[in-house]
Design a protein around this motif. Structure first.
Motif, PDB file in Angstrom:
ATOM      1  N   TYR A 178      82.391  82.172  72.767  1.00 46.04           N
ATOM      2  CA  TYR A 178      81.559  82.997  73.391  1.00 46.04           C
ATOM      3  C   TYR A 178      80.253  82.443  73.885  1.00 46.04           C
ATOM      4  O   TYR A 178      79.683  81.552  73.306  1.00 46.04           O
ATOM      5  N   ARG A 179      80.408  82.250  75.531  1.00 47.92           N
ATOM      6  CA  ARG A 179      79.428  81.696  76.260  1.00 47.92           C
ATOM      7  C   ARG A 179      78.561  82.726  77.055  1.00 47.92           C
ATOM      8  O   ARG A 179      79.227  82.975  78.030  1.00 47.92           O
ATOM      9  N   PRO A 180      77.523  83.225  76.707  1.00 43.74           N
ATOM     10  CA  PRO A 180      76.737  84.017  77.657  1.00 43.74           C
ATOM     11  C   PRO A 180      76.481  83.330  79.165  1.00 43.74           C
ATOM     12  O   PRO A 180      76.250  82.125  79.074  1.00 43.74           O
ATOM     13  N   MET A 181      76.585  84.248  79.932  1.00 45.98           N
ATOM     14  CA  MET A 181      76.284  83.628  81.325  1.00 45.98           C
ATOM     15  C   MET A 181      76.157  84.704  82.652  1.00 45.98           C
ATOM     16  O   MET A 181      76.011  85.978  82.210  1.00 45.98           O
ATOM     17  N   ASP A 182      75.554  84.262  83.698  1.00 38.34           N
ATOM     18  CA  ASP A 182      75.190  85.142  84.773  1.00 38.34           C
ATOM     19  C   ASP A 182      76.441  85.890  85.023  1.00 38.34           C
ATOM     20  O   ASP A 182      77.536  85.583  85.007  1.00 38.34           O
ATOM     21  N   CYS A 183      76.395  87.203  85.198  1.00 33.32           N
ATOM     22  CA  CYS A 183      77.240  88.251  85.621  1.00 33.32           C
ATOM     23  C   CYS A 183      77.998  87.728  86.847  1.00 33.32           C
ATOM     24  O   CYS A 183      79.243  88.279  87.031  1.00 33.32           O
ATOM     25  N   ARG A 184      77.328  87.027  87.607  1.00 33.09           N
ATOM     26  CA  ARG A 184      78.083  86.688  89.069  1.00 33.09           C
ATOM     27  C   ARG A 184      78.893  85.338  88.853  1.00 33.09           C
ATOM     28  O   ARG A 184      79.762  85.161  89.783  1.00 33.09           O
ATOM     29  N   ALA A 185      78.730  84.775  87.967  1.00 33.24           N
ATOM     30  CA  ALA A 185      79.507  83.405  87.564  1.00 33.24           C
ATOM     31  C   ALA A 185      80.942  83.681  87.543  1.00 33.24           C
ATOM     32  O   ALA A 185      81.423  84.771  87.084  1.00 33.24           O
ATOM     33  N   ALA A 186      81.784  82.960  88.080  1.00 33.47           N
ATOM     34  CA  ALA A 186      83.224  83.056  88.275  1.00 33.47           C
ATOM     35  C   ALA A 186      83.919  83.281  86.603  1.00 33.47           C
ATOM     36  O   ALA A 186      84.883  83.817  86.531  1.00 33.47           O
TER      37      ALA A 186
END
Length: 155
Positions: free
Chosen positions: A48-56
């Motif tokens: 699980y890696r949180p990231m920006d919702c716009r990231a591909a």
């Protein structure tokens, strides 16, 4: 001078140990509802890696954080469940106009809309709606409906 070097080294070891302890004993960072992440290998040792919702690579969004999987919402499309320190009820992070394809490692991944067997998200509504072609995914918490069309259908 040697004592200062040893002191700095000891502090570095303590800080590194505390950081490692935090990583190993806490749940994944960014587990609040609305946070997007990338998960992979859901069937064994998921990452699980949180990231920006716009990231591909952001393929899921946290819908709800619960104590156990049986508390994830029911009555709509099934939620993906991720369990570590917290149990996360996840929905796809589908973006309107983007295309997706099934993937063995991550469930769904964003692809170019010319990809064979791709599915395009024609709309994403924050309410239950009917889709023109009837192909949709509706989640009850948060309420969201994704209208979908196979790219090969050109809908």
């Amino acid at each position: 001078m040697r004592k200062i070097g040893l002191g700095i080294g000891a502090v570095a070891v303590v800080v590194a140990g505390a950081f490692a302890f935090t990583l190993l004993t806490s749940g994944p960072a960014g587990t609040e509802p609305g946070v997007c992440a990338h998960i992979e290998k859901a069937e064994k040792g998921a990452k699980y890696r949180p990231m920006d919702c716009r990231a591909a690579d952001a393929n899921v969004r946290v819908a709800k954080v619960v104590d156990e999987a049986s508390q994830c919402p029911t009555g709509g499309a099934p939620y993906t469940i991720f369990t570590r320190a917290d149990t996360l009820c996840l929905i796809p992070n589908f973006l309107e106009g983007a295309c997706y394809q099934g993937d063995r490692e991550s469930g769904m991944k964003r692809v170019d809309c010319t990809t064979a067997e791709a599915i395009r998200v024609t709309s994403a509504a924050r309410e239950p709606v009917e889709c023109a072609n009837g192909q949709k995914l509706t989640y009850v918490e948060p309420v969201v409906t994704f209208c979908l069309v196979r790219v090969s259908d050109k809908g």
